[in-house]
Design an enzyme around this catalytic site. Structure first.
Site, short mmCIF file in Angstrom:
data_model
loop_
_atom_site.label_atom_id
_atom_site.label_comp_id
_atom_site.label_asym_id
_atom_site.label_seq_id
_atom_site.Cartn_x
_atom_site.Cartn_y
_atom_site.Cartn_z
N THR A 1 27.54 95.42 75.61
CA THR A 1 28.80 95.58 75.43
C THR A 1 29.65 94.71 74.94
O THR A 1 29.57 93.46 75.58
CB THR A 1 29.33 95.83 77.18
OG1 THR A 1 28.48 97.02 77.62
CG2 THR A 1 30.74 96.26 77.18
N CYS B 1 29.81 97.27 83.28
CA CYS B 1 30.67 97.71 82.19
C CYS B 1 32.03 98.23 82.51
O CYS B 1 33.00 97.98 81.61
CB CYS B 1 29.74 99.03 81.59
SG CYS B 1 28.44 98.19 80.59
C1 UDX Z 1 27.76 103.20 82.58
C2 UDX Z 1 27.50 104.19 81.62
O1 UDX Z 1 27.43 105.46 82.32
C3 UDX Z 1 26.67 103.66 80.60
O2 UDX Z 1 26.79 104.89 79.59
C4 UDX Z 1 27.09 102.63 79.94
O3 UDX Z 1 26.17 102.19 78.94
C5 UDX Z 1 27.14 101.38 80.80
O4 UDX Z 1 28.20 101.88 81.89
P1 UDX Z 1 26.16 102.24 84.66
O5 UDX Z 1 27.16 101.60 84.97
O6 UDX Z 1 24.71 101.59 84.43
O7 UDX Z 1 26.45 103.10 83.14
O8 UDX Z 1 25.98 103.53 85.56
P2 UDX Z 1 26.91 104.78 85.82
O9 UDX Z 1 25.99 105.95 86.36
O10 UDX Z 1 27.93 105.11 84.86
O11 UDX Z 1 27.72 104.55 87.30
C6 UDX Z 1 28.75 103.64 87.38
C7 UDX Z 1 29.35 103.70 88.71
O12 UDX Z 1 30.26 104.73 88.98
C8 UDX Z 1 28.45 103.30 89.83
O13 UDX Z 1 28.86 102.36 90.83
C9 UDX Z 1 28.33 104.78 90.33
O14 UDX Z 1 28.06 104.79 91.84
C10 UDX Z 1 29.82 105.37 90.24
N1 UDX Z 1 29.99 106.69 90.25
C11 UDX Z 1 29.45 107.40 89.10
C12 UDX Z 1 30.86 107.31 91.09
O15 UDX Z 1 31.44 106.79 91.95
N2 UDX Z 1 30.87 108.65 91.21
C13 UDX Z 1 30.25 109.23 90.23
O16 UDX Z 1 30.33 110.71 89.78
C14 UDX Z 1 29.47 108.61 89.03
P1 ADP Z 2 23.16 93.16 79.71
O1 ADP Z 2 23.55 93.93 81.12
O2 ADP Z 2 24.19 93.05 78.65
O3 ADP Z 2 21.67 93.22 79.14
P2 ADP Z 2 22.36 90.46 80.89
O4 ADP Z 2 23.35 89.42 81.62
O5 ADP Z 2 21.43 91.25 81.70
O6 ADP Z 2 23.12 91.53 80.02
O7 ADP Z 2 21.70 89.94 79.75
C1 ADP Z 2 22.00 88.77 78.81
C2 ADP Z 2 20.90 87.72 78.53
O8 ADP Z 2 21.20 87.13 77.34
C3 ADP Z 2 20.78 87.04 79.62
O9 ADP Z 2 19.25 86.98 80.27
C4 ADP Z 2 21.04 85.60 79.19
O10 ADP Z 2 20.09 84.42 79.37
C5 ADP Z 2 20.59 85.54 77.77
N1 ADP Z 2 21.38 84.94 76.57
C6 ADP Z 2 22.93 84.60 76.65
N2 ADP Z 2 23.00 83.67 75.50
C7 ADP Z 2 21.79 83.41 74.92
C8 ADP Z 2 21.52 82.93 73.82
N3 ADP Z 2 22.39 82.15 73.01
N4 ADP Z 2 20.04 82.92 73.26
C9 ADP Z 2 19.27 83.66 73.97
N5 ADP Z 2 19.43 84.37 74.86
C10 ADP Z 2 20.59 84.24 75.67
#
Ligand code: UDX
Ligand code: ADP
Length: 480
Positions: free
Chosen positions: A128, A272
């Site tokens: 993101t 996100c």
């Molecule tokens: C989200 C997007 O769905 C995904 O496409 C993007 O790539 C990343 O962000 P994620 O955050 O993993 O994914 O989970 P999601 O299922 O979207 O739920 C987000 C939040 O909304 C959670 O806390 C969930 O409990 C809440 N939610 C979801 C509700 O409260 N009500 C709903 O009806 C759906």
């Molecule tokens: P996402 O949910 O977007 O995957 P995360 O926080 O789970 O995000 O993962 C991001 C990863 O990127 C972490 O494991 C972090 O250690 C790694 N990272 C950040 N900066 C660098 C870099 N310059 N080189 C390699 N890895 C990196």
């Protein structure tokens, strides 16, 4: 053989690359990270993230065409396609603080790619990212390229945690944005060829760079907006005696609206939604669109309101004080089937209750005590840095205990808050829980998963978001 390297072995990079390796046996995939423990975990039997189905995919490919390594530079220099999936925290100081994204990690990744590259590469932004990141990265790469050609693509990931593997196997769409030049189109085609090995061609959409980046922000903002809309309705339902489940079902049967993302809850969480909306707000403000910025800000405001409202319901119901009362917290992850706690509503609810001096006993099947203590002591937005750069939590919150069983958490408690919709909470023996609690015994269901009538029959005073109120709660103030 096409070589892919992914920088960042997190929630996005890890599962996405594992599925590419599984579906494309002729592609060699290396996932690299600066975090030594994270890579060690990817190479062990205990993967660093919990995601249904992930273990099986990793086991099938690891050591064949899927590798996890801390040798970032080697794998980047050998790759044809470099995915970048590193942290993009929200800035906490300076220009755009509280809204704009901090591109420190992205910029250092881009500079490193420019430094170590000896051949032309396609660089793909996967995590993101805030708006116009691709353009910024393109500038860094081209100014440092030493004659090497880089093509930047935006390929936002739409997987949701908890269902990441099935989302990756069967995506609604794959979006690839690139430059509208012949070289840009060639790069788009190269990445399309990877996905086309398992995704039907008509689901692979191609756009220009900026449209791809904005589509990701827009999709997340629309999804979050649906949740804030139904959560706003839940407050009105409580005030008027309607049932939000019935309302959202009726609304969702309209095929133009559809049934998904209409579950009222204690609030949305995850890495996100909030971050992307803040970015959207920031770009609107920067482009002189304050009304549009204000519109999207409301989605976050309602989410904060919903979390506050929940805390106030708990405190108001329990005679306006939870001081020294034991409250069981069932579920801490931001949704079921993940151990992820980033921006989980549980953090704000727990902090709210602790602010009223409650004692908390927390149980979540996938979240560790260390993580919960970290979350409750960390400053807003600090979670989004690589683990080794996050502040350690030398101080633990003393009024919090973390236990490994829902019955242990609820024993002698005055109230129970359900904050994550884990399936196992639906099957709990609530009679047993009631028998072991202080009376009157309260249940506050932030996910609408329990059978309200059954629990009232047992003797509980029950609050369930957006459902007709227990007579007990009717005259209690819902908002501070
Ligand atoms: C989200 C997007 O769905 C995904 O496409 C993007 O790539 C990343 O962000 P994620 O955050 O993993 O994914 O989970 P999601 O299922 O979207 O739920 C987000 C939040 O909304 C959670 O806390 C969930 O409990 C809440 N939610 C979801 C509700 O409260 N009500 C709903 O009806 C759906
Ligand atoms: P996402 O949910 O977007 O995957 P995360 O926080 O789970 O995000 O993962 C991001 C990863 O990127 C972490 O494991 C972090 O250690 C790694 N990272 C950040 N900066 C660098 C870099 N310059 N080189 C390699 N890895 C990196």
């Amino acid at each position: 053989m096409v070589k892919i390297c992914c920088i960042g072995a997190g929630y996005v990079g890890g599962p996405t690359m594992a599925v590419i390796a599984l579906k494309c046996p002729s592609v060699e995939v290396a996932v690299v990270d600066i975090s030594v423990p994270r890579i060690a975990a990817w190479n062990s039997d205990q993967l660093p993230i919990y995601e249904p189905g992930l273990d099986g995919v990793v086991k099938q490919c690891r050591g064949k065409n899927l590798f996890f390594s801390t040798d970032v530079e080697k794998h980047v220099s050998e790759a044809d396609i470099v995915f970048v999936s590193v942290n993009t925290p929200t800035k906490t100081r300076g220009l755009g603080a509280g809204k704009a994204a901090d591109l420190t990690y992205w910029e250092s990744a881009a500079r490193m790619i420019a430094d170590v590259s000896k051949s032309d590469k396609i660089v793909v932004e996967k995590s993101t990212v805030p708006v116009k990141t691709a353009e910024a990265i393109e500038k860094i790469l081209t100014h440092n390229s030493k004659g090497i050609k880089f093509q930047i693509l935006s390929n936002p990931e739409f997987l949701a945690e908890g269902t990441a593997i099935s989302d990756l196997f069967n995506p609604d769409r794959v979006l690839i944005g690139g430059r509208e030049t012949p070289e840009g189109q060639k790069a788009i085609q190269a990445l399309k060829d990877v996905y086309a090995q398992w995704v039907p061609e008509d689901r692979i959409l191609t756009t220009n760079l900026w449209s791809a980046e904005l589509s990701k922000l827009a999709a997340n903002a629309f999804l979050a907006q649906r949740i804030s809309s139904v959560n706003a309705m839940s407050a009105l339902c409580e005030a008027t005696g309607a049932n939000v489940k019935q309302v959202s079902f009726a609304v969702g049967t309209d095929t133009r609206i559809g049934p998904k993302f209409l579950n009222a809850s204690v609030g949305f969480g995850g890495s996100c939604f909030q971050k992307d909306i803040l970015n959207l707000v920031y770009i609107c403000e920067c482009n002189g669109l304050p009304e549009v910025a204000e519109y999207w800000k409301q989605v976050i405001k309602i989410n904060d309101y919903q979390k506050n409202r929940f805390v106030n319901r708990v405190v108001a119901s329990m005679f306006n004080t939870v001081s020294n009362k034991k409250i069981a917290i069932l579920g801490f992850a931001f949704k079921k089937d993940t151990g992820d706690t980033r921006e989980t509503p549980a953090i704000d609810v727990c902090k709210g209750l602790l602010g009223d001096k409650a004692r908390l006993s927390i149980y979540d099947p996938q979240v560790t005590e260390d993580q919960i203590q970290r979350d409750l002591t960390m400053n807003k937005f600090d979670w989004d840095h690589p683990l080794h750069l996050q502040p350690m939590s030398p101080t633990t919150v003393k009024q919090v205990s973390v236990v490994w069983d829902a019955y242990e958490a609820t024993k002698d408690a005055h109230g129970v808050c359900i904050l994550t919709e884990w399936d196992e909470f639906k099957d709990l023996d609530f009679q047993r829980i009631y028998d072991n609690m202080q009376k009157p015994a309260f249940v506050f269901d932030g996910r609408n998963i329990i059978d309200v009538d059954k629990l009232r029959e047992i003797g509980f005073i029950v609050y369930s978001i957006g459902k007709p109120l227990d007579p007990w709660l009717k005259d209690m103030p819902a908002v501070a």
